[in-house]
Design a protein around this motif. Structure first.
Motif, PDB file in Angstrom:
ATOM      1  N   ALA A 219       0.799  -1.378   0.115  1.00  0.00           N
ATOM      2  CA  ALA A 219       0.017  -0.080   0.053  1.00  0.00           C
ATOM      3  C   ALA A 219       0.943   1.205  -0.210  1.00  0.00           C
ATOM      4  N   THR A 220       1.945   1.328   0.463  1.00  0.00           N
ATOM      5  CA  THR A 220       2.796   2.459   0.519  1.00  0.00           C
ATOM      6  C   THR A 220       3.704   2.582  -0.840  1.00  0.00           C
ATOM      7  N   SER A 221       4.459   1.533  -1.213  1.00  0.00           N
ATOM      8  CA  SER A 221       4.908   1.745  -2.586  1.00  0.00           C
ATOM      9  C   SER A 221       4.241   1.484  -3.816  1.00  0.00           C
ATOM     10  N   GLY A 222       3.304   0.768  -3.756  1.00  0.00           N
ATOM     11  CA  GLY A 222       2.340   0.570  -4.816  1.00  0.00           C
ATOM     12  C   GLY A 222       2.965  -0.555  -5.623  1.00  0.00           C
ATOM     13  N   LEU A 223       4.023  -1.453  -5.123  1.00  0.00           N
ATOM     14  CA  LEU A 223       4.686  -2.412  -6.014  1.00  0.00           C
ATOM     15  C   LEU A 223       4.047  -3.704  -5.529  1.00  0.00           C
ATOM     16  N   ASP A 224       4.086  -4.686  -6.418  1.00  0.00           N
ATOM     17  CA  ASP A 224       3.579  -5.865  -6.318  1.00  0.00           C
ATOM     18  C   ASP A 224       4.678  -6.894  -5.341  1.00  0.00           C
ATOM     19  N   MET A 225       4.121  -7.947  -4.681  1.00  0.00           N
ATOM     20  CA  MET A 225       5.041  -8.649  -3.939  1.00  0.00           C
ATOM     21  C   MET A 225       6.222  -9.418  -4.865  1.00  0.00           C
ATOM     22  N   LYS A 226       7.228  -9.743  -4.196  1.00  0.00           N
ATOM     23  CA  LYS A 226       8.305 -10.130  -5.036  1.00  0.00           C
ATOM     24  C   LYS A 226       8.622 -11.404  -4.062  1.00  0.00           C
ATOM     25  N   ARG A 227       9.402 -12.689  -4.638  1.00  0.00           N
ATOM     26  CA  ARG A 227       9.704 -13.524  -3.864  1.00  0.00           C
ATOM     27  C   ARG A 227      10.920 -14.253  -4.428  1.00  0.00           C
ATOM     28  N   THR A 228      12.073 -14.690  -3.459  1.00  0.00           N
ATOM     29  CA  THR A 228      13.473 -15.271  -4.220  1.00  0.00           C
ATOM     30  C   THR A 228      13.032 -16.861  -4.752  1.00  0.00           C
ATOM     31  N   PRO A 229      13.901 -17.199  -5.609  1.00  0.00           N
ATOM     32  CA  PRO A 229      13.301 -18.669  -6.059  1.00  0.00           C
ATOM     33  C   PRO A 229      13.286 -19.583  -4.816  1.00  0.00           C
ATOM     34  N   THR A 230      14.268 -19.463  -3.751  1.00  0.00           N
ATOM     35  CA  THR A 230      14.094 -20.389  -2.551  1.00  0.00           C
ATOM     36  C   THR A 230      12.495 -20.331  -2.042  1.00  0.00           C
ATOM     37  N   GLU A 231      12.186 -19.351  -1.803  1.00  0.00           N
ATOM     38  CA  GLU A 231      10.890 -19.117  -1.233  1.00  0.00           C
ATOM     39  C   GLU A 231       9.854 -19.647  -2.155  1.00  0.00           C
ATOM     40  N   VAL A 232       9.898 -19.338  -3.383  1.00  0.00           N
ATOM     41  CA  VAL A 232       8.789 -19.636  -4.228  1.00  0.00           C
ATOM     42  C   VAL A 232       8.841 -21.316  -4.331  1.00  0.00           C
ATOM     43  N   LEU A 233      10.084 -21.925  -4.468  1.00  0.00           N
ATOM     44  CA  LEU A 233      10.200 -23.411  -4.607  1.00  0.00           C
ATOM     45  C   LEU A 233       9.722 -23.982  -3.243  1.00  0.00           C
ATOM     46  N   THR A 234       9.941 -23.520  -2.177  1.00  0.00           N
ATOM     47  CA  THR A 234       9.265 -24.007  -0.903  1.00  0.00           C
ATOM     48  C   THR A 234       8.011 -24.079  -0.900  1.00  0.00           C
ATOM     49  N   ILE A 235       7.211 -23.294  -1.415  1.00  0.00           N
ATOM     50  CA  ILE A 235       5.760 -23.160  -1.582  1.00  0.00           C
ATOM     51  C   ILE A 235       5.443 -24.052  -2.863  1.00  0.00           C
ATOM     52  N   ALA A 236       5.685 -23.933  -4.066  1.00  0.00           N
ATOM     53  CA  ALA A 236       5.549 -24.804  -4.926  1.00  0.00           C
ATOM     54  C   ALA A 236       5.895 -26.296  -4.858  1.00  0.00           C
ATOM     55  N   GLN A 237       6.850 -26.518  -4.067  1.00  0.00           N
ATOM     56  CA  GLN A 237       7.199 -28.116  -4.199  1.00  0.00           C
ATOM     57  C   GLN A 237       6.092 -28.924  -3.348  1.00  0.00           C
ATOM     58  N   ALA A 238       5.107 -28.397  -2.599  1.00  0.00           N
ATOM     59  CA  ALA A 238       3.819 -29.013  -2.371  1.00  0.00           C
ATOM     60  C   ALA A 238       3.033 -29.519  -3.586  1.00  0.00           C
ATOM     61  N   PHE A 239       3.025 -29.030  -4.628  1.00  0.00           N
ATOM     62  CA  PHE A 239       2.603 -29.422  -5.878  1.00  0.00           C
ATOM     63  C   PHE A 239       3.348 -30.234  -6.864  1.00  0.00           C
TER      64      PHE A 239
END
Length: 253
Positions: A219-239
């Motif tokens: 809400a402050t910067s108006g920028l979308d969320m970003k994640r590192t590859p490690t963060e993304v793969l940790t979530i994606a690994q469940a699928f």
């Protein structure tokens, strides 16, 4: 990437064929709902004189000490990373189209058919680009897995779609800075804008007006969320059945 894709207007059609032909045959003929904008992705963005990084990479099918599949390093590692996520999305939406026609409204089902076409094109694009630039290092085909009832229960289906789209947008946002090639970065920007359109629509199906909620757009910067590859793969690994390692993604020798 200079030899992967020629910008429109080039007289040299020879260099277009290795990537354009498989995408045209497998996606445009198979997925008639694909938009003209998706076809433009294949032909746009790369200049003939742009340098192509040659990072030091393990093969896309090599494994790490714990048995994980390495996505590699440098730009090819980033492309394998994106290819893994696009494999997951393309598989999910193809199953939605095949199994969930009665679960969704006619309007929603028509929309998901379009998304299935987009994601198939994105997947095929990354496979063709990797095959052209790093043929021995293309990530293998993955085996997705989903929660029970994903394609028969509308709430579960939409929640899974939301999770994939929000994750995909944050993944592209976080990986952009890892790319050395401006050509790859340009094309990633074109793809993430499409993914953001998908995410916005699906969020509004679940909760009208939530397309740019605070959990995704700061809400402050108006920028979308970003994640590192490690963060993304940790979530994606469940699928994903196979275990993936993105520890070297974007790392250059």
């Amino acid at each position: 990437m200079s030899d992967i894709i020629q910008s429109r207007g080039s007289d040299d059609n020879t260099l277009v064929q290795p990537i354009f032909t498989p995408i045209k045959r497998r996606s445009f003929f198979m997925y008639a709902g694909a938009t003209a904008g998706a076809s433009a992705l294949v032909l746009a963005g790369c200049s003939k004189d742009s340098p192509t990084p040659t990072p030091n990479l393990p093969a896309g099918n090599s494994t790490t000490a714990d048995g994980s599949i390495s996505l590699g390093s440098g730009d090819v590692g980033v492309l394998n990373y994106a290819y893994a996520l696009e494999q997951l999305e393309a598989d999910f939406y193809s199953k939605v189209v095949a199994q969930s026609q009665g679960v969704l409204s006619a309007t929603e089902y028509a929309y998901f058919k379009q998304v299935a076409a987009h994601e198939a094109i994105h997947r095929d694009f990354f496979k063709a680009a990797l095959t052209r630039d790093a043929g021995t290092q293309v990530l293998r085909g993955l085996t997705p897995k989903y929660p029970a009832g994903t394609f028969s229960d509308k709430a579960t289906l939409l929640a899974t779609a939301k999770a994939f789209e929000d994750l995909g947008v944050s993944a592209y946002n976080g990986a952009g800075k890892l790319l050395r090639s401006p050509d790859y970065l340009l094309l990633a920007g074109k793809i993430v804008s499409v993914e953001a359109r998908h995410a916005a629509y699906i969020r509004d199906l679940i909760s009208p007006g939530s397309f740019a909620a605070d959990d995704q757009v700061d809400a402050t910067s108006g920028l979308d969320m970003k994640r590192t590859p490690t963060e993304v793969l940790t979530i994606a690994q469940a699928f994903i059945t196979e275990k993936l390692s993105g520890s070297a993604v974007g790392v250059n020798a």
